[in-house]
Design a protein around this motif. Structure first.
Motif, PDB file in Angstrom:
ATOM      1  N   SER A 190     -23.401  -9.586  -1.507  1.00 20.58           N
ATOM      2  CA  SER A 190     -22.613 -10.747  -1.904  1.00 20.58           C
ATOM      3  C   SER A 190     -22.481 -10.813  -3.420  1.00 20.58           C
ATOM      4  CB  SER A 190     -23.295 -12.022  -1.416  1.00 20.58           C
ATOM      5  OG  SER A 190     -23.450 -11.977  -0.015  1.00 20.58           O
ATOM      6  N   ASP A 206     -24.666 -12.277  -5.868  1.00 17.12           N
ATOM      7  CA  ASP A 206     -24.952 -13.559  -5.213  1.00 17.12           C
ATOM      8  C   ASP A 206     -24.190 -14.700  -5.899  1.00 17.12           C
ATOM      9  OD1 ASP A 206     -26.537 -12.023  -3.540  1.00 17.12           O
ATOM     10  OD2 ASP A 206     -28.301 -12.267  -4.794  1.00 17.12           O
ATOM     11  N   TRP A 254     -18.087 -12.780  -1.456  1.00 16.85           N
ATOM     12  CA  TRP A 254     -18.960 -13.072  -0.322  1.00 16.85           C
ATOM     13  C   TRP A 254     -18.137 -12.897   0.965  1.00 16.85           C
ATOM     14  CZ3 TRP A 254     -23.822 -16.144   0.137  1.00 16.85           C
ATOM     15  CH2 TRP A 254     -24.565 -16.139  -1.052  1.00 16.85           C
ATOM     16  N   GLU A 255     -18.790 -12.483   2.013  1.00 23.36           N
ATOM     17  CA  GLU A 255     -18.052 -12.283   3.269  1.00 23.36           C
ATOM     18  C   GLU A 255     -17.436 -13.585   3.780  1.00 23.36           C
ATOM     19  OE1 GLU A 255     -19.993  -8.350   5.294  1.00 23.36           O
ATOM     20  OE2 GLU A 255     -21.237 -10.134   5.342  1.00 23.36           O
ATOM     21  N   LYS A 274     -17.568  -9.750  20.219  1.00 27.28           N
ATOM     22  CA  LYS A 274     -16.678  -9.426  19.091  1.00 27.28           C
ATOM     23  C   LYS A 274     -17.492  -9.060  17.851  1.00 27.28           C
ATOM     24  CE  LYS A 274     -12.581  -9.545  16.978  1.00 27.28           C
ATOM     25  NZ  LYS A 274     -11.961 -10.696  16.324  1.00 27.28           N
ATOM     26  N   LEU A 277     -17.501  -5.255  16.072  1.00 28.24           N
ATOM     27  CA  LEU A 277     -17.164  -5.045  14.657  1.00 28.24           C
ATOM     28  C   LEU A 277     -18.370  -4.536  13.876  1.00 28.24           C
ATOM     29  CD1 LEU A 277     -15.074  -8.241  13.884  1.00 28.24           C
ATOM     30  CD2 LEU A 277     -14.346  -5.909  13.298  1.00 28.24           C
ATOM     31  N   GLY A 310     -27.646 -14.746  -0.733  1.00 26.24           N
ATOM     32  CA  GLY A 310     -26.672 -13.661  -0.683  1.00 26.24           C
ATOM     33  C   GLY A 310     -26.903 -12.840   0.572  1.00 26.24           C
ATOM     34  N   SER A 311     -26.638 -11.537   0.489  1.00 28.20           N
ATOM     35  CA  SER A 311     -26.761 -10.679   1.659  1.00 28.20           C
ATOM     36  C   SER A 311     -28.138 -10.056   1.706  1.00 28.20           C
ATOM     37  CB  SER A 311     -25.702  -9.572   1.603  1.00 28.20           C
ATOM     38  OG  SER A 311     -24.420 -10.143   1.531  1.00 28.20           O
ATOM     39  N   TRP A 349     -26.876 -10.808   6.752  1.00 23.50           N
ATOM     40  CA  TRP A 349     -25.536 -10.725   6.154  1.00 23.50           C
ATOM     41  C   TRP A 349     -24.603 -11.667   6.926  1.00 23.50           C
ATOM     42  CZ3 TRP A 349     -22.882  -6.695   3.001  1.00 23.50           C
ATOM     43  CH2 TRP A 349     -23.786  -5.956   2.235  1.00 23.50           C
ATOM     44  N   GLU A 350     -23.630 -12.213   6.235  1.00 24.53           N
ATOM     45  CA  GLU A 350     -22.696 -13.118   6.909  1.00 24.53           C
ATOM     46  C   GLU A 350     -21.935 -12.409   8.030  1.00 24.53           C
ATOM     47  OE1 GLU A 350     -20.783 -14.596   3.315  1.00 24.53           O
ATOM     48  OE2 GLU A 350     -21.731 -16.550   3.614  1.00 24.53           O
ATOM     49  N   HIS A 351     -21.655 -11.113   7.873  1.00 30.27           N
ATOM     50  CA  HIS A 351     -20.896 -10.423   8.921  1.00 30.27           C
ATOM     51  C   HIS A 351     -21.667 -10.374  10.246  1.00 30.27           C
ATOM     52  CE1 HIS A 351     -22.666  -6.440   7.225  1.00 30.27           C
ATOM     53  NE2 HIS A 351     -23.232  -6.609   8.400  1.00 30.27           N
ATOM     54  N   TYR A 390     -20.916 -14.592  11.240  1.00 35.83           N
ATOM     55  CA  TYR A 390     -19.917 -15.546  10.764  1.00 35.83           C
ATOM     56  C   TYR A 390     -18.818 -15.879  11.781  1.00 35.83           C
ATOM     57  CZ  TYR A 390     -17.930 -18.438   7.167  1.00 35.83           C
ATOM     58  OH  TYR A 390     -17.497 -19.527   6.459  1.00 35.83           O
ATOM     59  N   LEU A 391     -18.342 -14.887  12.529  1.00 32.88           N
ATOM     60  CA  LEU A 391     -17.247 -15.151  13.483  1.00 32.88           C
ATOM     61  C   LEU A 391     -17.660 -16.165  14.537  1.00 32.88           C
ATOM     62  CD1 LEU A 391     -15.729 -11.614  14.146  1.00 32.88           C
ATOM     63  CD2 LEU A 391     -14.867 -13.407  12.633  1.00 32.88           C
ATOM     64  N   GLN A 398     -20.089 -19.297  11.740  1.00 34.99           N
ATOM     65  CA  GLN A 398     -19.577 -19.706  10.434  1.00 34.99           C
ATOM     66  C   GLN A 398     -20.738 -20.076   9.491  1.00 34.99           C
ATOM     67  OE1 GLN A 398     -17.740 -21.604  13.173  1.00 34.99           O
ATOM     68  NE2 GLN A 398     -16.819 -19.597  13.426  1.00 34.99           N
ATOM     69  N   ASN A 399     -20.665 -21.233   8.867  1.00 36.53           N
ATOM     70  CA  ASN A 399     -21.705 -21.595   7.893  1.00 36.53           C
ATOM     71  C   ASN A 399     -23.003 -22.086   8.553  1.00 36.53           C
ATOM     72  OD1 ASN A 399     -20.040 -23.921   8.627  1.00 36.53           O
ATOM     73  ND2 ASN A 399     -21.505 -25.058   7.382  1.00 36.53           N
TER      74      ASN A 399
END
Lengths: 222, 231
Positions: A130, A157, A175-176, B56, B60, B158-159, B197-199, B202-203, B206-207
């Protein structure tokens, strides 16, 4: 000792769907009302705890809060600057001709706008994890000789660009959460599309203005 | 894929040489890397971890994200081998972070797929034996470990990843977070990893990442973790 300033979410200068089709309304809504808001909430909490620690002379707690303050304040600063340096694609501000002085300097630095965009894109896509990519104006240099120099910087970040002599001109969130709902793993397409919604008028003002000017909007929205 | 042998062979297949493919690599007919990493197959379907993780996301995550780490790792491995051949130290050093990132991404995801399982294949069933004892000794209970683990996951700025690791010097277990794709190597042995990681969520979430961290325990494959743990 007075209580610390409480920060609040700044309004977007456009509608959530105004950056369509390049950034979806769903992304903008979540990004602004959830992600940005969470940074602000966590920042306020950390500052509150920090104020108590200051009052009681608890230096260990003060120091232990620094990473949380940096991360969440950085998130607040970065997103506030980001919203302002975007605009709808059909706005005249979305044309680089709205930034005559800045584009002149960009051409002098990178040779052409295209070469600059290519270099910026490469920097964005090279971020591991990020982070953000920024066009930065530097006001330091030997004897002020390099004053006004431009550079491309990536930050990790939510590290904010608040160092001495560095002025953020515009930033792109890598960020993703900034693109995933629309682009998934296709971040190169997000980066390609973001150029349609860069607010060059804001970029010009930041390029020509003082550092205080850049952060002025942040202060007025306390 | 439930035996240690098979598990480690998946990683080895990915990380070691496979001669026939190597002949295609290289520049001007010269091959510097003897084999290539490959994307390991999942031992369950993309939809098998639902509702904890959507099909999904899994598709991905495996076919696109993980595969990009594999491709990039192979690419940079080739470049670093070439730099080594030429004695180009500067180029080798410049490539190190890319090897760490993409090689780390490959290792982390390979371990992650293995330490997840559908509920009808043991996902979410609590650990037994020596690992269960180590968890109880260190954290009091499995629930206490999960709570601390989720706090660590939520604290990733972050990630990154959170791992239950084993200290190879003392044998004790602990929770550690790693930035980006930094792999668990060196002093610590990876036991169980969760992708923050958000990936990874996230789908679907989300947050609301705390919900993902809570749900993922329903599909943790503690049998895989037990096999990584050394007594």
């Amino acid at each position: 000792m007075s209580s610390p300033t409480t920060y609040s979410l700044p309004k977007l200068p456009y509608g959530y769907d105004a950056l369509e089709p390049y950034i979806s309304s769903q992304i903008m809504t979540l990004h602004h009302t959830k992600h940005h808001q969470t940074y602000i909430t966590n920042l306020n909490n950390a500052l509150q705890t920090h104020a108590s620690a200051l009052k009681s002379g608890d230096i260990a707690t003060q120091v232990s809060l620094q990473p949380a303050i940096r991360f969440n304040a950085g998130g607040h600063i970065n997103h506030s600057l980001f919203w302002q340096n975007l605009c709808p694609a059909n706005s005249p501000n979305a044309k680089s001709s709205s930034a005559p002085k800045l584009t002149e300097k960009i051409k002098a630095t990178w040779g052409s706008e295209e070469k600059f965009k290519k270099a910026f894109t490469e920097a964005l896509l090279g971020i591991q994890g990020s982070g953000w990519g920024w066009l930065v104006r530097y006001d330091t240099g030997a004897g002020g000789s390099e004053s006004g120099r431009l550079g491309i910087v990536t930050t990790k970040d939510q590290d904010p660009l608040v160092g001495k002599g560095e002025v953020p001109v515009f930033g792109v969130d890598m960020w993703e959460h900034a693109y995933y709902l629309q682009y998934q793993n296709g971040k190169a397409a997000y980066v390609e599309n973001i150029w349609n919604v860069i607010n060059w008028k804001t970029a010009e003002e930041r390029y020509l203005g003082s550092k205080e000017d850049v952060f002025k909007a942040l202060k007025s929205k306390l | 894929m439930s035996s240690t042998l098979l598990r480690s062979s998946a990683l080895c297949t990915a990380l070691r040489a496979s001669a026939p493919k190597a002949s295609k690599a290289g520049i001007a007919g010269t091959t510097f890397v003897r084999g290539k990493a490959t994307l390991p197959d999942l031992s369950y379907d993309y939809g098998a971890l639902e509702p904890a993780i959507s099909g999904k996301i899994m598709e991905l995550h495996h076919k696109n994200h993980h595969n990009t780490y594999v491709t990039s790792y192979n690419n940079f491995s080739e470049q670093i081998a070439e730099a080594k051949q030429k004695n180009d130290i500067a180029a080798q050093i410049a490539l190190q972070p890319l090897i760490n990132f993409h090689g780390g991404g490959h290792i982390n995801h390979t371990l992650f797929w293995e330490n997840l399982a559908p509920t009808n294949q043991g996902g979410g069933e609590p650990p037994t034996g020596a690992l269960a004892k180590a968890i109880n000794d260190s954290y009091g209970s499995l629930d206490a470990l999960k709570e601390k683990f989720n706090t660590a996951l939520a604290g990733v700025q972050g990630s990154g990843w959170a791992w239950l690791v084993q200290d190879t010097q003392t044998g004790s277990i602990q929770i550690k977070t790693y930035a980006n794709q930094d792999p668990v190597v060196g002093q610590f042995r990876p036991i169980l990893g969760i992708d923050a990681w958000e990936h990874a969520y996230y789908l679907q979430y989300q947050n609301r990442k705390a919900e993902y961290f809570k749900a993922v325990w329903d599909v943790v494959n503690w049998k895989a973790a037990e096999k990584r743990f050394k007594q």
